[in-house]
Design an enzyme around this catalytic site. Structure first.
Site, PDB file in Angstrom:
ATOM      1  N   LEU A  14      41.946  15.184 -43.441  1.00  0.00           N
ATOM      2  CA  LEU A  14      43.182  15.945 -43.297  1.00  0.00           C
ATOM      3  C   LEU A  14      44.288  15.430 -44.226  1.00  0.00           C
ATOM      4  CD1 LEU A  14      43.297  16.033 -39.376  1.00  0.00           C
ATOM      5  CD2 LEU A  14      42.772  17.975 -40.891  1.00  0.00           C
ATOM      6  N   SER A  15      45.288  16.242 -44.426  1.00  0.00           N
ATOM      7  CA  SER A  15      46.469  15.789 -45.145  1.00  0.00           C
ATOM      8  C   SER A  15      47.102  14.648 -44.348  1.00  0.00           C
ATOM      9  CB  SER A  15      47.472  16.952 -45.264  1.00  0.00           C
ATOM     10  OG  SER A  15      48.652  16.500 -45.873  1.00  0.00           O
ATOM     11  N   GLY A  16      47.371  13.538 -44.999  1.00  0.00           N
ATOM     12  CA  GLY A  16      47.956  12.383 -44.317  1.00  0.00           C
ATOM     13  C   GLY A  16      46.923  11.459 -43.683  1.00  0.00           C
ATOM     14  N   ALA A  17      45.648  11.764 -43.848  1.00  0.00           N
ATOM     15  CA  ALA A  17      44.610  10.906 -43.258  1.00  0.00           C
ATOM     16  C   ALA A  17      44.536   9.554 -43.985  1.00  0.00           C
ATOM     17  CB  ALA A  17      43.247  11.594 -43.299  1.00  0.00           C
ATOM     18  N   GLY A  18      44.864   9.558 -45.277  1.00  0.00           N
ATOM     19  CA  GLY A  18      44.851   8.289 -46.017  1.00  0.00           C
ATOM     20  C   GLY A  18      44.028   8.316 -47.293  1.00  0.00           C
ATOM     21  N   LYS A  19      43.647   9.489 -47.779  1.00  0.00           N
ATOM     22  CA  LYS A  19      42.792   9.579 -48.967  1.00  0.00           C
ATOM     23  C   LYS A  19      43.460   8.920 -50.185  1.00  0.00           C
ATOM     24  CE  LYS A  19      42.641  14.106 -48.595  1.00  0.00           C
ATOM     25  NZ  LYS A  19      43.495  14.222 -47.388  1.00  0.00           N
ATOM     26  N   THR A  20      44.701   9.264 -50.422  1.00  0.00           N
ATOM     27  CA  THR A  20      45.402   8.734 -51.602  1.00  0.00           C
ATOM     28  C   THR A  20      45.666   7.241 -51.441  1.00  0.00           C
ATOM     29  OG1 THR A  20      46.435  10.886 -51.944  1.00  0.00           O
ATOM     30  CG2 THR A  20      47.456   9.025 -53.062  1.00  0.00           C
ATOM     31  N   SER A  87      39.274  19.053 -49.119  1.00  0.00           N
ATOM     32  CA  SER A  87      37.942  19.689 -49.129  1.00  0.00           C
ATOM     33  C   SER A  87      37.467  20.026 -47.711  1.00  0.00           C
ATOM     34  CB  SER A  87      36.905  18.866 -49.891  1.00  0.00           C
ATOM     35  OG  SER A  87      36.871  17.521 -49.548  1.00  0.00           O
TER      36      SER A  87
HETATM   37  P1  ADP Z   1      46.236  11.903 -47.842  1.00  0.00           P
HETATM   38  O1  ADP Z   1      46.051  11.516 -49.294  1.00  0.00           O
HETATM   39  O2  ADP Z   1      44.942  11.902 -47.075  1.00  0.00           O
HETATM   40  O3  ADP Z   1      47.016  13.162 -47.667  1.00  0.00           O
HETATM   41  P2  ADP Z   1      48.096   9.704 -47.803  1.00  0.00           P
HETATM   42  O4  ADP Z   1      47.319   8.545 -48.329  1.00  0.00           O
HETATM   43  O5  ADP Z   1      49.023  10.402 -48.750  1.00  0.00           O
HETATM   44  O6  ADP Z   1      47.096  10.746 -47.140  1.00  0.00           O
HETATM   45  O7  ADP Z   1      48.953   9.268 -46.535  1.00  0.00           O
HETATM   46  C1  ADP Z   1      48.421   8.470 -45.508  1.00  0.00           C
HETATM   47  C2  ADP Z   1      49.559   7.759 -44.769  1.00  0.00           C
HETATM   48  O8  ADP Z   1      49.017   7.056 -43.653  1.00  0.00           O
HETATM   49  C3  ADP Z   1      50.284   6.746 -45.639  1.00  0.00           C
HETATM   50  O9  ADP Z   1      51.668   6.788 -45.338  1.00  0.00           O
HETATM   51  C4  ADP Z   1      49.673   5.412 -45.182  1.00  0.00           C
HETATM   52  O10 ADP Z   1      50.560   4.346 -45.346  1.00  0.00           O
HETATM   53  C5  ADP Z   1      49.393   5.680 -43.704  1.00  0.00           C
HETATM   54  N1  ADP Z   1      48.291   4.890 -43.144  1.00  0.00           N
HETATM   55  C6  ADP Z   1      48.363   4.179 -42.002  1.00  0.00           C
HETATM   56  N2  ADP Z   1      47.197   3.564 -41.754  1.00  0.00           N
HETATM   57  C7  ADP Z   1      46.364   3.875 -42.760  1.00  0.00           C
HETATM   58  C8  ADP Z   1      45.015   3.527 -43.056  1.00  0.00           C
HETATM   59  N3  ADP Z   1      44.286   2.703 -42.288  1.00  0.00           N
HETATM   60  N4  ADP Z   1      44.463   4.047 -44.167  1.00  0.00           N
HETATM   61  C9  ADP Z   1      45.179   4.863 -44.949  1.00  0.00           C
HETATM   62  N5  ADP Z   1      46.463   5.222 -44.735  1.00  0.00           N
HETATM   63  C10 ADP Z   1      47.058   4.729 -43.636  1.00  0.00           C
END
Ligand code: ADP
Length: 183
Positions: A14-20, A87
């Site tokens: 999901l968006s915000g899951a942590g991919k980036t 995706s």
């Molecule tokens: P995505 O690319 O999936 O949309 P982002 O990486 O942009 O997600 O954002 C994920 C957010 O969640 C960041 O603010 C990050 O600091 C936070 N976060 C907290 N715990 C984790 C973790 N274990 N892994 C990745 N991100 C995390």
């Protein structure tokens, strides 16, 4: 002959899951080890390769197919690739898997909608809830979880560093990456 091995770390979540965030950690670690590397980040691809595409099922599929096409070209020529796009559809991810065979490593970056909404890094969930953004994955558009991914990273239980280490461990174990030599 070069002993560089190409593979594709295909992040989905999901968006915000942590991919980036996890990608950035991984890039640091892989570059430190002298690995070649290319990143196809969902947001960056949408600004360039897929500029003009929207979020209908058809446009999302086209976007992901383009990412898979490029990831295949690179990885078959010995360049490791990380793709970091939502995706959301299983069928298209499976197409990418078919294309790349054993070079394709699916990584489910797992976090519930509730967690992602709490994090709301880019303020997008609030906009999706208010209806300002339509067709938002997890809120008003589907997300199909992977059935049997090579790796699942539990971002609600792990730090980004731990998730990156888990992936590095997988690459070492399966011979994609030489174990680090510690002095
Ligand atoms: P995505 O690319 O999936 O949309 P982002 O990486 O942009 O997600 O954002 C994920 C957010 O969640 C960041 O603010 C990050 O600091 C936070 N976060 C907290 N715990 C984790 C973790 N274990 N892994 C990745 N991100 C995390």
């Amino acid at each position: 002959m070069s002993d560089d091995k190409g593979y594709c770390l295909w992040f989905t979540g999901l968006s915000g899951a942590g991919k980036t965030t996890i990608t950035n950690q991984l890039v640091k670690e892989l570059l430190k080890r002298g690995s070649k590397l290319e990143v196809l980040d969902g947001d960056v691809v949408r600004e360039n390769l897929s500029k003009g595409l929207g979020f209908s099922k058809e446009d999302r599929d086209t976007n992901i197919r383009r990412i898979a096409f490029v990831a295949n070209l690179l990885s078959r020529n010995g360049v490791p690739v990380i793709t970091a796009a939502i995706s959301p559809y299983r069928e298209i991810r499976d197409e990418a898997r078919q294309m790349m065979g054993d070079r394709f490593i699916e990584i489910y970056v797992k976090a519930s909608v509730e967690t992602c909404e709490e994090r709301d890094v880019k303020g997008l969930y609030a906009k999706a809830r208010s209806g300002e953004i339509k067709e938002f994955t997890g809120v008003s558009d589907p997300y199909e979880e992977p059935v049997d991914p090579e790796i699942t990273v539990e971002t609600e239980q792990q730090s980004p560093e731990e998730s990156a280490q888990q992936i590095i461990g997988y690459l070492e174990k399966h011979g994609w990456l030489k174990p680090a030599v510690h002095a």
